[in-house]
Design a protein around this motif. Structure first.
Motif, mmCIF file in Angstrom:
data_model
loop_
_atom_site.group_PDB
_atom_site.id
_atom_site.type_symbol
_atom_site.label_atom_id
_atom_site.label_comp_id
_atom_site.label_asym_id
_atom_site.label_seq_id
_atom_site.Cartn_x
_atom_site.Cartn_y
_atom_site.Cartn_z
ATOM 1 N N LEU A 1 -3.967 10.630 -1.188
ATOM 2 C CA LEU A 1 -4.468 9.518 -1.981
ATOM 3 C C LEU A 1 -3.804 8.233 -1.515
ATOM 4 O O LEU A 1 -2.647 8.238 -1.073
ATOM 5 C CB LEU A 1 -4.194 9.730 -3.471
ATOM 6 C CG LEU A 1 -4.881 10.913 -4.156
ATOM 7 C CD1 LEU A 1 -4.447 10.997 -5.609
ATOM 8 C CD2 LEU A 1 -6.396 10.788 -4.067
ATOM 9 N N GLY A 2 -4.542 7.135 -1.619
ATOM 10 C CA GLY A 2 -4.013 5.830 -1.255
ATOM 11 C C GLY A 2 -4.154 4.852 -2.410
ATOM 12 O O GLY A 2 -5.163 4.869 -3.122
ATOM 13 N N CYS B 1 0.849 -1.196 0.000
ATOM 14 C CA CYS B 1 0.000 0.000 0.000
ATOM 15 C C CYS B 1 0.884 1.245 0.000
ATOM 16 O O CYS B 1 1.946 1.266 0.617
ATOM 17 C CB CYS B 1 -0.928 0.030 1.222
ATOM 18 S SG CYS B 1 -2.178 -1.267 1.230
ATOM 19 N N TRP B 2 0.409 2.261 -0.712
ATOM 20 C CA TRP B 2 1.083 3.552 -0.773
ATOM 21 C C TRP B 2 0.133 4.623 -0.278
ATOM 22 O O TRP B 2 -1.040 4.634 -0.647
ATOM 23 C CB TRP B 2 1.472 3.924 -2.209
ATOM 24 C CG TRP B 2 2.487 3.030 -2.842
ATOM 25 C CD1 TRP B 2 3.820 3.262 -2.978
ATOM 26 C CD2 TRP B 2 2.246 1.761 -3.455
ATOM 27 N NE1 TRP B 2 4.406 2.214 -3.625
ATOM 28 C CE2 TRP B 2 3.478 1.285 -3.927
ATOM 29 C CE3 TRP B 2 1.102 0.982 -3.626
ATOM 30 C CZ2 TRP B 2 3.609 0.064 -4.578
ATOM 31 C CZ3 TRP B 2 1.221 -0.232 -4.265
ATOM 32 C CH2 TRP B 2 2.471 -0.683 -4.737
ATOM 33 N N ARG B 3 0.657 5.515 0.549
ATOM 34 C CA ARG B 3 -0.089 6.718 0.919
ATOM 35 C C ARG B 3 0.700 7.918 0.427
ATOM 36 O O ARG B 3 1.873 8.107 0.780
ATOM 37 C CB ARG B 3 -0.293 6.804 2.427
ATOM 38 C CG ARG B 3 -0.923 8.131 2.848
ATOM 39 C CD ARG B 3 -1.295 8.169 4.291
ATOM 40 N NE ARG B 3 -1.724 9.505 4.682
ATOM 41 C CZ ARG B 3 -2.315 9.813 5.827
ATOM 42 N NH1 ARG B 3 -2.577 8.849 6.701
ATOM 43 N NH2 ARG B 3 -2.661 11.052 6.102
ATOM 44 N N LEU C 1 5.232 3.739 2.169
ATOM 45 C CA LEU C 1 4.973 2.402 1.630
ATOM 46 C C LEU C 1 4.940 1.408 2.782
ATOM 47 O O LEU C 1 5.834 1.405 3.631
ATOM 48 C CB LEU C 1 6.065 2.010 0.625
ATOM 49 C CG LEU C 1 6.064 0.555 0.148
ATOM 50 C CD1 LEU C 1 4.815 0.246 -0.662
ATOM 51 C CD2 LEU C 1 7.321 0.261 -0.671
ATOM 52 N N PHE C 2 3.915 0.606 2.816
ATOM 53 C CA PHE C 2 3.815 -0.413 3.867
ATOM 54 C C PHE C 2 3.127 -1.650 3.307
ATOM 55 O O PHE C 2 2.507 -1.619 2.230
ATOM 56 C CB PHE C 2 3.058 0.124 5.088
ATOM 57 C CG PHE C 2 1.688 0.670 4.786
ATOM 58 C CD1 PHE C 2 0.563 -0.141 4.849
ATOM 59 C CD2 PHE C 2 1.519 2.014 4.452
ATOM 60 C CE1 PHE C 2 -0.707 0.359 4.575
ATOM 61 C CE2 PHE C 2 0.264 2.523 4.171
ATOM 62 C CZ PHE C 2 -0.857 1.700 4.236
ATOM 63 N N ALA C 3 3.264 -2.757 4.032
ATOM 64 C CA ALA C 3 2.651 -4.019 3.643
ATOM 65 C C ALA C 3 1.531 -4.363 4.610
ATOM 66 O O ALA C 3 1.600 -4.046 5.801
ATOM 67 C CB ALA C 3 3.691 -5.137 3.620
ATOM 68 N N VAL C 4 0.478 -4.991 4.101
ATOM 69 C CA VAL C 4 -0.650 -5.412 4.924
ATOM 70 C C VAL C 4 -1.095 -6.804 4.498
ATOM 71 O O VAL C 4 -0.770 -7.284 3.404
ATOM 72 C CB VAL C 4 -1.847 -4.440 4.800
ATOM 73 C CG1 VAL C 4 -1.479 -3.052 5.275
ATOM 74 C CG2 VAL C 4 -2.362 -4.404 3.367
ATOM 75 N N PRO D 1 5.585 -1.045 8.187
ATOM 76 C CA PRO D 1 6.242 0.009 7.400
ATOM 77 C C PRO D 1 7.436 -0.541 6.630
ATOM 78 O O PRO D 1 8.221 -1.332 7.150
ATOM 79 C CB PRO D 1 6.684 1.015 8.471
ATOM 80 C CG PRO D 1 5.861 0.691 9.681
ATOM 81 C CD PRO D 1 5.610 -0.773 9.635
ATOM 82 N N LEU D 2 7.578 -0.107 5.375
ATOM 83 C CA LEU D 2 8.682 -0.543 4.534
ATOM 84 C C LEU D 2 9.586 0.612 4.115
ATOM 85 O O LEU D 2 10.802 0.465 4.094
ATOM 86 C CB LEU D 2 8.151 -1.247 3.279
ATOM 87 C CG LEU D 2 7.356 -2.544 3.510
ATOM 88 C CD1 LEU D 2 6.844 -3.079 2.186
ATOM 89 C CD2 LEU D 2 8.215 -3.581 4.213
#
Length: 270
Positions: free
Chosen positions: A26-27, A15-17, A92-95, A105-106
């Motif tokens: 925006l996400g 995912c990007w914020r 940028l993070f992973a879910v 968090p990445l």
């Protein structure tokens, strides 16, 4: 490390914020369906993919590339070309898309160079350590190195910014419904579009005279009469201007009286 990395990898999604400088957030997600995380909808379109993430424990600048497709209602070529995404903050993070409340968090930083090709774009992510690549020691110069209104300048800009309406526009030349308070008061200043197609964008003011101002570059989109703008006074960075117009010589951040390199070439009788 999150427990979902120990399970099947088919539930992993990136995912990007993106937080633009004009306040728009925006996400996006690499999953094939939209995800709702923290009250923000992370859209599956346009599809975005990260390159290999390089992270270090030292002082080397972390880097990563983000690639995605262009879409008129999300990230458009016109907005990218206009600079709306320049310097946008990115996280940028992973879910686990089956339970997206837990995030890993990445990477984080801001968008750097953006390149367009066909119907896609690529952008460089500059991490926090990229700031270490900046010069540590300032170079001497006769002009001031401080930004007008900044912490080193200390001039209060509250009374030096005004709102105006656009009367006419021709390339870089704009005519407003208000006149400048003094000669070339807005030269070196900033214009921010408040309403109209350019809303949220800013432009550098090269010079002003009466109700006319000249921008460094033409507006990204054709402006229309009645568009509202905010104009902020500027400074030409000269010591005479700092002392005469602003009465701020004590905070001048330049060396107007320091001899230049030409002193070394002087000789008696030269």
């Amino acid at each position: 490390m999150s427990r979902f990395f120990e399970g099947t990898v088919t539930t992993l999604a990136f995912c990007w914020r993106l937080d633009r400088r004009d306040g728009v957030t925006l996400g996006f997600t690499s999953h094939d369906r939209d995800l709702m995380i923290g009250g923000i909808s992370y859209r599956a379109a346009p599809g975005m993919l990260p390159s290999a993430i390089h992270r270090s424990a030292g002082f080397d600048a972390d880097s990563m590339d983000v690639r995605g497709a262009l879409a008129d209602d999300a990230i458009s070529e016109a907005d990218l070309s206009a600079g709306r995404w320049d310097g946008a903050a990115l996280r940028l993070f992973a879910v686990d898309w089956t339970a997206p409340d837990e995030m890993v968090p990445l990477a984080r930083g801001e968008l750097g160079t953006v390149e367009l090709s066909d119907d896609a774009f690529s952008a460089e992510l500059r991490g926090p350590t990229a700031t270490l690549e900046r010069a540590v020691v300032e170079l001497t110069a006769p002009e001031c190195r401080a930004e007008l209104g900044g912490p080193r300048c200390r001039i209060d800009l509250a009374g030096r910014r005004r709102f105006a309406r656009l009367v006419a526009a021709e390339e870089e030349r704009l005519v407003l419904d208000t006149a400048e308070p003094s000669a070339n008061a807005y030269g070196g200043g900033v214009l921010r579009w408040v309403r109209g197609r350019n809303s949220g964008l800013t432009g550098a003011i090269m010079a002003s005279a009466g109700a006319e101002i000249w921008l460094r570059d033409p507006p990204a989109f054709a402006p229309a009469a009645g568009d509202r703008v905010e104009i902020v006074e500027g400074c030409d960075k000269r010591f005479a201007t700092c002392t005469g117009r602003f009465g701020n010589g004590v905070n001048f951040r330049g060396e107007p009286h320091l001899p230049g390199n030409d002193l070394l070439t002087r000789y008696p009788g030269g």
